[in-house]
Enzyme design. Structure first.
Site, PDB file in Angstrom:
ATOM      1  CG  ASP A  13      -2.094   0.915   1.118  1.00 42.71           C
ATOM      2  OD1 ASP A  13      -2.329   1.450   0.012  1.00 42.71           O
ATOM      3  OD2 ASP A  13      -2.795   1.121   2.133  1.00 42.71           O
ATOM      4  CD  GLU A  60     -13.084  -4.813  -0.938  1.00 45.01           C
ATOM      5  OE1 GLU A  60     -12.001  -5.244  -1.391  1.00 45.01           O
ATOM      6  OE2 GLU A  60     -13.828  -5.500  -0.206  1.00 45.01           O
ATOM      7  CG  ASN A  61      -7.918  -1.904  -5.056  1.00 44.80           C
ATOM      8  OD1 ASN A  61      -6.995  -2.702  -4.899  1.00 44.80           O
ATOM      9  ND2 ASN A  61      -8.139  -0.925  -4.193  1.00 44.80           N
TER      10      ASN A  61
HETATM   11  C1  IPE Z   1      -5.546  -2.782  -0.328  1.00 42.79           C
HETATM   12  O1  IPE Z   1      -5.126  -1.471  -0.494  1.00 42.79           O
HETATM   13  C2  IPE Z   1      -5.481  -3.492  -1.636  1.00 42.79           C
HETATM   14  C3  IPE Z   1      -4.152  -3.659  -2.214  1.00 42.79           C
HETATM   15  C4  IPE Z   1      -3.028  -3.390  -1.638  1.00 42.79           C
HETATM   16  C5  IPE Z   1      -4.138  -4.212  -3.526  1.00 42.79           C
HETATM   17  P1  IPE Z   1      -6.149  -0.250  -0.521  1.00 42.79           P
HETATM   18  O2  IPE Z   1      -5.332   0.980  -0.538  1.00 42.79           O
HETATM   19  O3  IPE Z   1      -7.119  -0.429  -1.621  1.00 42.79           O
HETATM   20  O4  IPE Z   1      -6.890  -0.430   0.870  1.00 42.79           O
HETATM   21  P2  IPE Z   1      -7.915   0.483   1.682  1.00 42.79           P
HETATM   22  O5  IPE Z   1      -9.201   0.461   0.933  1.00 42.79           O
HETATM   23  O6  IPE Z   1      -7.329   1.835   1.787  1.00 42.79           O
HETATM   24  O7  IPE Z   1      -8.022  -0.178   3.016  1.00 42.79           O
HETATM   25  C1  IPE Z   2      -1.606   0.298  -3.388  1.00 42.41           C
HETATM   26  O1  IPE Z   2      -1.398   1.656  -3.378  1.00 42.41           O
HETATM   27  C2  IPE Z   2      -1.858  -0.226  -4.782  1.00 42.41           C
HETATM   28  C3  IPE Z   2      -3.222  -0.683  -5.030  1.00 42.41           C
HETATM   29  C4  IPE Z   2      -4.192  -0.702  -4.155  1.00 42.41           C
HETATM   30  C5  IPE Z   2      -3.517  -1.130  -6.377  1.00 42.41           C
HETATM   31  P1  IPE Z   2      -2.602   2.700  -3.357  1.00 42.41           P
HETATM   32  O2  IPE Z   2      -2.986   3.006  -4.755  1.00 42.41           O
HETATM   33  O3  IPE Z   2      -3.694   2.214  -2.495  1.00 42.41           O
HETATM   34  O4  IPE Z   2      -1.902   3.951  -2.703  1.00 42.41           O
HETATM   35  P2  IPE Z   2      -2.511   4.986  -1.662  1.00 42.41           P
HETATM   36  O5  IPE Z   2      -3.111   4.202  -0.550  1.00 42.41           O
HETATM   37  O6  IPE Z   2      -3.539   5.779  -2.401  1.00 42.41           O
HETATM   38  O7  IPE Z   2      -1.348   5.799  -1.225  1.00 42.41           O
HETATM   39 MG    MG Z   3      -4.095   2.417  -0.523  1.00 39.47          MG
END
Ligand code: IPE
Ligand code: IPE
Ligand code: MG
Length: 238
Positions: A13, A60-61
């Site tokens: 993350d 959720e992504n």
């Molecule tokens: C969790 O990260 C999913 C991955 C690392 C792929 P997110 O950044 O999407 O998580 P939340 O929603 O902030 O908890």
């Molecule tokens: C993790 O980094 C990668 C995925 C969830 C695909 P994020 O994209 O969630 O990065 P932040 O949380 O916005 O910094």
């Molecule tokens: Mg994130």
């Protein structure tokens, strides 16, 4: 002293925040994050850890802006193409868990190609969690088990831990020993609920694109100091 972990799982993350700090678009963070994946995968394999599971894309992504989702899918395809040779050189077998059917065809095809071409590798199993949600995984398992009960393939009183495990996407994985999450967030975000039941949790403020071999080392040395009691007393396990 405790044994080294057999299975490490990582919630990678902080790509977006890394990019923001650099004054760049979110996607620059994902590109740098993909480079970190490559370095860390190689390092974990070098340490003779048998299983590494990476949270690459959650169910959720999918609710992120379409443009970001599409770019992430493209980055996944190009990373698979780029890393394929290195996986074989390091004898790493690629696997994937999640709702893979709904991934774009380009991703599915590349993924299946690399999975097939690395399936004989024995050094480490690298599992990518893609379009993955642990609650969805459990729901699917319950559905299949219910159907089997209905059709008298499974008798309800025989349902036990192994029945559940054998119906999960993650059925071939051992329990997670060490779960690492980068970026300072201290939550699970619907990752591997079953397999982390007794995992040691390690949270670091380091953003994923900045996570280096030294950070992995720190996580491992922190893990080494833990006492995994599994319900017993300290005296019992000494
Ligand atoms: C969790 O990260 C999913 C991955 C690392 C792929 P997110 O950044 O999407 O998580 P939340 O929603 O902030 O908890
Ligand atoms: C993790 O980094 C990668 C995925 C969830 C695909 P994020 O994209 O969630 O990065 P932040 O949380 O916005 O910094
Ligand atoms: Mg994130």
């Amino acid at each position: 002293m405790i044994k080294p972990p057999e299975h490490i799982a990582i919630i990678m993350d902080g790509n977006g925040r890394w990019a923001k700090k650099q004054g760049k678009k979110r996607f620059a963070g994902h590109i740098r994050g993909a480079e970190t994946v490559s370095e860390i995968v190689e390092e974990v394999a070098r340490k003779k850890i048998n299983f590494l599971t990476l949270f690459a894309f959650s169910v959720e992504n999918l609710s992120r802006p379409k443009k970001e989702v599409n770019l992430l899918m493209k980055l996944l395809v190009s990373s698979l193409k780029k890393e394929f040779k290195r996986l074989n050189e390091n004898k790493i077998r690629l696997c994937a868990v999640g709702d893979l059917n709904t991934l774009p065809n380009s991703v599915k095809n590349e993924l299946m190609f690399v999975i097939e071409k690395t399936k004989k590798n024995k050094q480490m199993i690298l599992t990518l969690a893609l379009n993955y949600g642990a609650k969805e995984e459990i729901i699917e398992a319950v559905k299949t088990i219910s159907m089997k009960v209905k059709n008298s393939i499974i008798s309800p009183e025989k349902v036990d831990e192994s029945t559940i495990i054998s119906h999960l996407y993650t059925r071939n994985l051992p329990p997670v020993d060490l779960l690492i999450r980068t970026s300072g967030e201290e939550r699970i975000s619907n990752f591997l609920l079953w397999h982390i039941a007794y995992a040691e949790l390690y949270f670091t403020k380091t953003l994923w694109p900045d996570f280096k071999k030294e950070d992995l080392e720190e996580a491992l040395s922190n893990y080494k100091k833990r006492e995994r009691r599994f319900g017993k007393t300290s005296e019992q396990i000494k």
